[in-house]
Design a protein around this motif. Structure first.
Motif: not given
Length: 680
Positions: A254-274
């Motif tokens: 389960p993930v909660n996430l909000n992305v607004a117009p013009g926003e720069h979001l980085a998603i990191t994580g180990a291999n297999g984290s989804g």
């Protein structure tokens, strides 16, 4: 048609046209025409009928221009058999449906043929005269043989001679009567022939499709059928998770996430984290639980919608010319400033270049330009720097970091590197969200001649004056390697570093014996490597391309040459590379990138190779997986005497595994300075 359908139709049409042309042009190659039913069948099985029609028209036109009417008819036949099998299979029907459909199709086609011959009387008479002439010729030969038997007595000649003459007259009479009733004969023969061909095609092709249906296309990007106005952002994910079919756990917790117009979001994580799974959900796939809220449709690939730049750019570069690829798939009439976009990504001087001649970094920048041509509201970059050298990585980061200043697009950057995430407005780490288990303590690899770490073994690989030229002797000849020479001792570790396009992969294939060098020699224990294919193991840069089976146990056993039912050997092979034996029953497409690379190594090492060639072994792996893989290989080299050659654009962390380093630049090998100040 959607861009994905158009791309698939283009590829399958090319395959079908190629097989049709070869079957017509090459003598005694008519049976190859049957291979053309496979791409058409897959197209009909996975996509809408319009994709099949488009591919048929394109392939038919190409085949007609090159091979004439025979090529066109071959394509039509392949499209019919493949299309019938694919559609029937997709709708879950069976042999009775094929019989009924083929009977109706045969009736329609042959009624049309009878009607055409009835109207085209001159053509009909010409065909009949040809048939009659052929039969008369056969009858004349039979009569001559009969008379020869009568005039030259031998046992049974008195019975054979008159029999041949009688048979010849009977044949002429039968053909004459049959041509008198030609409409009935043509119709019945045509219907029966089409039904037989349809059944044979169904029997053969349906087995191929059955095997393909068992391979889940879990990472497939496919735009949902949504006619709502495009509006991918702002997007809100509320307790969203996803589990792939037949999996026993969630790929994304389960993930909660909000992305607004013009926003720069980085998603990191180990291999297999989804991370890739989250990308698929943002690109339009429905979650197995939770909700995703958007103001409109995802609009994948549509103007003002969502654009994705993937880790392997060659999978999304379709145009043959750089400038053409930027606008490939856009609606007709769309105005795009191609040169401005190419200049923005640093490719303005390459507009007329063939895309096949671009390096990995250049392909990634081209993919970014093609994505920006759609003026997306949401741009997703999925580990776009993992397969490129440092120079290409810096260029890509410069492009991505400046997007907010030039475009009103929300950017989601999926990456392993912390320095890349620092430029984002916010960062989300998924390391606690996925399947990061399955690593165990490694066991000894099955090697034949282990050497102590402090001893230098005899020469294993000897490369002397190796050069290689692609398309040699043609105007498209391209030199990849020139006068490359080095020697690798048993138990040594050698790093061959170089940027994209420097010739590393070509050299890797030569070392493994899969490519014969144009000049020079590459020897394994004194014999050419191409005479000992399999003795040198090669791990590809893209591990997924090397995994050919559906399950881990089948893959390891197939690569090593033993039965997948031998559970102990499978478990031992997995333990060598630090994987839990529980992964043996896992489907390949449910593995992370790091697990895939280890499964490849498990199969290769279980064969006890004389040497191991690794082409960009750390590409696409997170820091923890990188260090674990390097530690594994270091132990195998030092304790088991495994000879290791690594091809990489990055030497970070490689010094323990590969004490010796050389640099490959422009196809030429040069020594580089070591940490002690010497040269290797």
């Amino acid at each position: 048609m959607r861009p994905g359908e158009l791309a698939q139709a283009s590829v399958m049409a090319a395959l079908c046209a190629a097989t049709a042309i070869i079957s017509i042009v090459v003598p005694f190659a008519g049976a190859l025409a049957l291979l053309g039913t496979v791409p058409m069948g897959l197209l009909a099985y996975r996509y809408r009928v319009r994709a099949l029609v488009t591919a048929t028209v394109a392939a038919g036109l190409i085949a007609f221009l090159i091979a004439g009417l025979g090529g066109l008819m071959t394509v039509a036949h392949n499209a019919y058999v493949g299309g019938l099998t694919g559609v029937v299979k997709r709708r879950g029907r069976g042999t009775p449906t094929v019989l009924v459909v083929s009977c109706i199709a045969g009736a329609v086609f042959n009624l049309a043929a009878v009607g055409a011959l009835a109207v085209l009387s001159r053509l009909r008479h010409l065909i009949f005269d040809t048939i009659t002439a052929n039969v008369d010729g056969i009858a004349a030969v039979m009569t001559s043989l009969g008379r020869f038997a009568v005039t030259h007595p031998f046992p049974l000649s008195t019975r054979i001679g008159p029999g041949l003459e009688s048979t010849a007259r009977g044949l002429q009479w039968f053909v004459g009567r049959a041509l008198h009733y030609w409409p009935v004969l043509l119709f019945a023969n045509g219907v029966a022939s089409l039904m037989i061909v349809s059944l044979i095609g169904w029997w053969a092709l349906s087995r191929v499709l059955d095997r393909m249906s068992g391979i889940p296309d879990v990472h497939k990007l496919d735009a949902p059928l949504d006619n709502a106005p495009v509006g991918p952002v702002p997007v809100r994910l509320d307790q969203v998770s996803f589990r792939y079919p037949h999996a026993d756990r969630d790929a994304l917790r389960p993930v909660n996430l909000n992305v607004a117009p013009g926003e720069h979001l980085a998603i990191t994580g180990a291999n297999g984290s989804g991370k890739t799974t989250l990308m698929l959900l943002l690109a339009g796939r429905e979650p197995t639980s939770g909700t995703i809220e958007r103001p409109g449709a995802v609009g994948l690939g549509r103007l003002g919608g969502t654009a994705v730049v993937m880790q392997h750019p060659e999978s999304q570069v379709l145009g043959t010319r750089v400038a053409d690829d930027v606008v490939w798939g856009l609606p007709p009439g769309t105005k795009v400033d191609v040169h401005r976009l190419l200049g923005e990504v640093g490719l303005d001087a390459l507009a007329d270049r063939d895309t096949g001649s671009l390096s990995g970094g250049e392909l990634q920048r081209l993919a970014v330009a093609a994505a920006l041509a759609r003026e997306p509201a949401l741009l997703i970059a999925d580990e776009v720097t993992s397969m490129v050298d440092r120079q290409g990585r810096d260029a890509l980061l410069g492009v991505l970091s400046g997007l907010k200043n030039r475009h009103r697009a929300a950017l989601i950057h999926i990456t392993h590197y912390s320095d890349e995430a620092e430029s984002a407005d916010s960062t989300i780490n998924l390391s606690e969200s996925g399947d990061n288990t399955g690593m165990v303590e490694t066991t000894a690899a099955p090697v034949t001649n282990p050497l102590p770490a402090h001893e230098s073994g005899p020469p294993v690989l000897e490369v002397a004056g190796v050069g290689h030229e692609y398309d040699s002797g043609t105007p498209w000849a391209k030199t990849a390697l020139r006068e490359v020479s080095f020697t690798v001792q048993q138990g040594d570790g050698l790093l061959i570093q170089g940027g994209n396009g420097s010739g590393k992969s070509t050299l890797a294939w030569i070392l493994a014996g899969l490519t014969v060098p144009t000049t020079g020699t590459c020897l394994l224990d004194g014999r050419p490597t191409y005479e000992q294919v399999g003795a040198v193991a090669l791990s590809f840069q893209a591990a997924r391309l090397q995994l050919m089976r559906s399950r881990v146990d089948s893959e390891v056993a197939s690569a090593a040459g033993f039965s997948p039912k031998d559970r102990d050997r499978v478990a031992t092979a997995l333990a060598v590379v630090g994987l839990d034996s529980a992964l043996a029953n896992r489907r390949i497409d449910q593995l992370s990138g790091g697990q895939m690379r280890r499964v490849v190594l498990a199969g290769l090492l279980a064969r006890s190779p004389r040497a191991l060639i690794l082409d960009e072994p750390l590409a696409g792996l997170d820091a923890v997986t990188q260090s674990g893989l390097l530690r594994l290989l270091e132990d195998l080299r030092r304790e088991q005497g495994l000879t290791v050659v690594v091809m990489s654009h990055d030497d970070t962390g490689m010094h323990e595994l590969c004490p010796n380093t050389v640099d490959l630049s422009g196809g030429v090998l040069e020594p580089v300075a070591t940490a002690t100040g010497g040269l290797t």
